[in-house]
Design a protein around this motif. Structure first.
Motif, PDB file in Angstrom:
ATOM      1  N   THR A   1      83.128   0.263  22.736  1.00  0.00           N
ATOM      2  CA  THR A   1      83.333  -1.096  22.337  1.00  0.00           C
ATOM      3  C   THR A   1      84.274  -1.679  23.752  1.00  0.00           C
ATOM      4  OG1 THR A   1      83.010  -1.143  20.146  1.00  0.00           O
ATOM      5  CG2 THR A   1      83.821  -3.139  21.011  1.00  0.00           C
ATOM      6  N   GLY A   2      83.669  -2.699  24.354  1.00  0.00           N
ATOM      7  CA  GLY A   2      84.222  -3.332  25.417  1.00  0.00           C
ATOM      8  C   GLY A   2      84.033  -3.057  26.920  1.00  0.00           C
ATOM      9  N   ASP A   3      83.356  -1.759  26.781  1.00  0.00           N
ATOM     10  CA  ASP A   3      83.074  -1.282  28.287  1.00  0.00           C
ATOM     11  C   ASP A   3      82.021  -2.084  28.986  1.00  0.00           C
ATOM     12  OD1 ASP A   3      84.388   1.042  27.651  1.00  0.00           O
ATOM     13  OD2 ASP A   3      82.800   2.417  27.353  1.00  0.00           O
ATOM     14  N   GLN A   4      82.338  -2.195  30.237  1.00  0.00           N
ATOM     15  CA  GLN A   4      81.533  -3.074  30.910  1.00  0.00           C
ATOM     16  C   GLN A   4      80.706  -2.544  31.799  1.00  0.00           C
ATOM     17  OE1 GLN A   4      82.234  -6.763  31.205  1.00  0.00           O
ATOM     18  NE2 GLN A   4      83.459  -6.260  29.416  1.00  0.00           N
ATOM     19  N   VAL A   5      79.578  -2.877  32.171  1.00  0.00           N
ATOM     20  CA  VAL A   5      78.463  -2.247  32.963  1.00  0.00           C
ATOM     21  C   VAL A   5      77.609  -3.399  33.784  1.00  0.00           C
ATOM     22  CG1 VAL A   5      78.188  -0.258  31.679  1.00  0.00           C
ATOM     23  CG2 VAL A   5      76.793  -2.258  31.247  1.00  0.00           C
ATOM     24  N   THR A   6      76.818  -2.940  34.677  1.00  0.00           N
ATOM     25  CA  THR A   6      75.964  -3.806  35.187  1.00  0.00           C
ATOM     26  C   THR A   6      74.826  -3.291  35.272  1.00  0.00           C
ATOM     27  OG1 THR A   6      76.251  -2.862  37.631  1.00  0.00           O
ATOM     28  CG2 THR A   6      77.596  -4.792  37.050  1.00  0.00           C
ATOM     29  N   TYR A   7      73.567  -4.010  35.221  1.00  0.00           N
ATOM     30  CA  TYR A   7      72.293  -3.755  35.373  1.00  0.00           C
ATOM     31  C   TYR A   7      71.134  -4.675  35.513  1.00  0.00           C
ATOM     32  CZ  TYR A   7      67.894  -1.658  33.607  1.00  0.00           C
ATOM     33  OH  TYR A   7      66.572  -1.240  33.506  1.00  0.00           O
ATOM     34  N   GLY A   8      70.543  -4.473  36.476  1.00  0.00           N
ATOM     35  CA  GLY A   8      69.440  -5.326  37.210  1.00  0.00           C
ATOM     36  C   GLY A   8      69.938  -6.456  37.573  1.00  0.00           C
ATOM     37  N   GLY A   9      71.158  -6.537  38.363  1.00  0.00           N
ATOM     38  CA  GLY A   9      71.919  -7.725  38.997  1.00  0.00           C
ATOM     39  C   GLY A   9      72.724  -8.453  37.915  1.00  0.00           C
ATOM     40  N   ALA A  10      72.899  -7.864  36.755  1.00  0.00           N
ATOM     41  CA  ALA A  10      73.567  -8.957  35.617  1.00  0.00           C
ATOM     42  C   ALA A  10      74.874  -7.919  34.899  1.00  0.00           C
ATOM     43  CB  ALA A  10      72.794  -9.394  34.426  1.00  0.00           C
ATOM     44  N   ALA A  11      75.855  -8.637  34.340  1.00  0.00           N
ATOM     45  CA  ALA A  11      76.986  -7.785  33.762  1.00  0.00           C
ATOM     46  C   ALA A  11      76.786  -7.827  32.388  1.00  0.00           C
ATOM     47  CB  ALA A  11      78.295  -8.412  34.138  1.00  0.00           C
ATOM     48  N   TYR A  12      76.949  -6.756  31.565  1.00  0.00           N
ATOM     49  CA  TYR A  12      77.199  -6.565  30.153  1.00  0.00           C
ATOM     50  C   TYR A  12      78.405  -6.177  29.575  1.00  0.00           C
ATOM     51  CZ  TYR A  12      72.187  -7.617  30.879  1.00  0.00           C
ATOM     52  OH  TYR A  12      70.876  -8.120  31.321  1.00  0.00           O
ATOM     53  N   THR A  13      78.672  -6.406  28.582  1.00  0.00           N
ATOM     54  CA  THR A  13      79.806  -5.686  27.794  1.00  0.00           C
ATOM     55  C   THR A  13      79.338  -5.142  26.342  1.00  0.00           C
ATOM     56  OG1 THR A  13      81.269  -7.682  28.079  1.00  0.00           O
ATOM     57  CG2 THR A  13      81.978  -6.450  26.360  1.00  0.00           C
ATOM     58  N   CYS A  14      79.805  -4.005  26.159  1.00  0.00           N
ATOM     59  CA  CYS A  14      79.315  -3.105  25.109  1.00  0.00           C
ATOM     60  C   CYS A  14      80.016  -3.659  23.720  1.00  0.00           C
ATOM     61  CB  CYS A  14      79.875  -1.660  25.206  1.00  0.00           C
ATOM     62  SG  CYS A  14      79.410  -0.601  24.048  1.00  0.00           S
ATOM     63  N   LEU A  15      79.098  -3.725  22.816  1.00  0.00           N
ATOM     64  CA  LEU A  15      79.474  -4.303  21.325  1.00  0.00           C
ATOM     65  C   LEU A  15      79.587  -3.168  20.311  1.00  0.00           C
ATOM     66  CD1 LEU A  15      76.961  -7.237  21.359  1.00  0.00           C
ATOM     67  CD2 LEU A  15      79.193  -7.207  22.063  1.00  0.00           C
TER      68      LEU A  15
ATOM     69  N   PRO B   1      79.972   1.337  19.880  1.00  0.00           N
ATOM     70  CA  PRO B   1      80.052   2.441  20.491  1.00  0.00           C
ATOM     71  C   PRO B   1      78.706   3.303  20.294  1.00  0.00           C
ATOM     72  CG  PRO B   1      81.807   2.212  19.071  1.00  0.00           C
ATOM     73  CD  PRO B   1      81.029   1.291  18.918  1.00  0.00           C
ATOM     74  N   HIS B   2      78.074   4.029  21.577  1.00  0.00           N
ATOM     75  CA  HIS B   2      76.864   4.697  21.170  1.00  0.00           C
ATOM     76  C   HIS B   2      76.781   5.426  22.661  1.00  0.00           C
ATOM     77  CE1 HIS B   2      76.107   1.138  23.733  1.00  0.00           C
ATOM     78  NE2 HIS B   2      74.900   1.902  24.480  1.00  0.00           N
ATOM     79  N   THR B   3      75.909   6.403  22.658  1.00  0.00           N
ATOM     80  CA  THR B   3      75.192   7.235  23.864  1.00  0.00           C
ATOM     81  C   THR B   3      74.021   6.519  24.169  1.00  0.00           C
ATOM     82  OG1 THR B   3      76.350   9.246  22.782  1.00  0.00           O
ATOM     83  CG2 THR B   3      74.573   9.352  24.343  1.00  0.00           C
ATOM     84  N   ALA B   4      74.222   6.164  25.430  1.00  0.00           N
ATOM     85  CA  ALA B   4      72.951   5.386  25.960  1.00  0.00           C
ATOM     86  C   ALA B   4      71.634   6.230  26.203  1.00  0.00           C
ATOM     87  CB  ALA B   4      73.176   4.975  27.592  1.00  0.00           C
ATOM     88  N   ARG B   5      70.434   5.806  25.833  1.00  0.00           N
ATOM     89  CA  ARG B   5      69.147   6.524  26.242  1.00  0.00           C
ATOM     90  C   ARG B   5      68.094   5.716  26.831  1.00  0.00           C
ATOM     91  NH1 ARG B   5      68.045   8.587  19.807  1.00  0.00           N
ATOM     92  NH2 ARG B   5      69.996   9.131  19.302  1.00  0.00           N
ATOM     93  N   ASP B   6      67.458   6.579  27.397  1.00  0.00           N
ATOM     94  CA  ASP B   6      66.169   5.619  28.065  1.00  0.00           C
ATOM     95  C   ASP B   6      65.424   4.844  27.061  1.00  0.00           C
ATOM     96  OD1 ASP B   6      66.764   6.923  30.163  1.00  0.00           O
ATOM     97  OD2 ASP B   6      65.295   8.242  30.136  1.00  0.00           O
ATOM     98  N   GLY B   7      65.183   3.594  27.396  1.00  0.00           N
ATOM     99  CA  GLY B   7      64.717   2.446  26.526  1.00  0.00           C
ATOM    100  C   GLY B   7      65.962   1.398  25.789  1.00  0.00           C
ATOM    101  N   TRP B   8      67.054   2.089  25.786  1.00  0.00           N
ATOM    102  CA  TRP B   8      68.316   1.137  25.495  1.00  0.00           C
ATOM    103  C   TRP B   8      68.878   0.740  26.478  1.00  0.00           C
ATOM    104  CZ3 TRP B   8      70.997   4.624  21.218  1.00  0.00           C
ATOM    105  CH2 TRP B   8      70.131   5.005  20.024  1.00  0.00           C
ATOM    106  N   GLU B   9      68.303   0.184  27.408  1.00  0.00           N
ATOM    107  CA  GLU B   9      68.766  -0.577  28.837  1.00  0.00           C
ATOM    108  C   GLU B   9      69.576  -1.963  28.181  1.00  0.00           C
ATOM    109  OE1 GLU B   9      66.149   0.838  28.760  1.00  0.00           O
ATOM    110  OE2 GLU B   9      66.088   2.411  30.342  1.00  0.00           O
ATOM    111  N   PRO B  10      70.505  -2.488  28.753  1.00  0.00           N
ATOM    112  CA  PRO B  10      71.136  -3.653  28.349  1.00  0.00           C
ATOM    113  C   PRO B  10      70.122  -4.762  27.825  1.00  0.00           C
ATOM    114  CG  PRO B  10      72.660  -2.543  29.818  1.00  0.00           C
ATOM    115  CD  PRO B  10      71.340  -1.822  29.764  1.00  0.00           C
TER     116      PRO B  10
END
Length: 281
Positions: free
Chosen positions: A246-260, A262-271
């Motif tokens: 929770t609170g981690d910051q990532v970027t994807y496709g030119g946009a910034a996102y904040t994690c809401l 806790p989870h392990t990322a999987r294909d299909g769960w892009e932000p």
């Protein structure tokens, strides 16, 4: 759908409905039998083809008489940030084992993938864990729109019949908060919140119980991109297989996102596809 007398002028569609055969039920059977890649192009190919291969007339609005799943109050025991898991059973868990399975559909009978289902319930004694996350967890429907939860039959507590709580959210859509009920419970007649439209189908399987329920959300068409729909090389710091907090910051496709959550990322769960896990900032 109710049984009733019909004369010889009954249409094939009405006859199918009277016999309990609906286009959605046919779709569910097809979804269970057809390999996932064949379904990614839409449900029409599974729903609208005869055994001879000839096409049927498409149905623009196919609700099979099913209204959207009705909402119910959240109650006092919901907690955010439940763990990602499809089993709420832990070592030493007491109670009658219960599996709940089904599909999540949109208004047009389209199965919805990547739908969040966040569950919480009482233990066998009717108590909620308000400190930790026992009998709490969230999961996502698969590419077929299917889900399966392993848990126990919840206990009773004063004023309520047996029930499961759940929040259901398709990507980029509003949250449905509701409750599921068990048939044949004496308290169904006295619980002021009980709604027969939210009854699960429940059967005994040895010492355990199996239940099924299909959610219908106010969503038309698909619920978001599938893994094959993702843009090529979108760029960014998000990466499948990464453990996010929770609170981690990532970027994807030119946009910034904040994690809401806790989870392990999987294909299909892009932000962009899972607003339950990521908030665009």
């Amino acid at each position: 759908m109710e049984d009733g007398h019909t004369d010889h002028t009954e249409t094939a569609q009405e006859d199918g409905a009277r016999r309990g055969i609906t286009r959605k039920n046919v779709l569910k059977a097809a979804v269970a039998a057809v390999p996932i890649p064949l379904l990614l192009g839409g449900v029409a190919l599974a729903r609208d083809s005869k055994s001879s291969g000839g096409p049927l007339t498409p149905t623009p609005y196919c609700d099979d008489g099913d209204d959207p799943t009705p909402p119910q109050i959240e109650g006092p025991y919901f907690k955010p940030n439940s763990p990602l898991r499809d089993s709420l059973v832990q070592p030493g868990t007491q109670g009658t084992r219960l599996t709940v399975s089904g599909f999540v559909f949109g208004l047009t009978c389209q199965p919805l993938s990547h739908v969040l289902l966040d569950w919480w319930q009482a233990d066998a004694n009717g108590n909620y864990d308000n400190v930790g996350f026992r009998f709490r967890g969230h999961q996502f429907t698969d590419q077929r729109g299917a889900f399966k939860l392993t848990t126990i039959v919840p206990g009773l507590y004063p004023g309520r019949t047996r029930h499961l709580h759940v929040k259901v959210q398709a990507p980029n859509q509003p949250i449905l908060t509701t409750q599921l009920y068990f048939p044949g419970e004496p308290r169904n007649n006295t619980d002021p919140l009980f709604n027969p439209a939210l009854l699960m189908n429940v059967r005994q399987n040895g010492p355990a119980k199996e239940a099924s329920f299909d959610f219908v959300l106010r969503v038309r068409g698909g619920s978001g991109p599938s893994p094959t729909d993702q843009p090529t090389a979108p760029g960014g710091t998000w990466a499948s297989g990464t453990d996010y907090r929770t609170g981690d910051q990532v970027t994807y496709g030119g946009a910034a996102y904040t994690c809401l959550q806790p989870h392990t990322a999987r294909d299909g769960w892009e932000p962009p596809a899972v607003p339950a896990l990521w908030r665009r900032t």
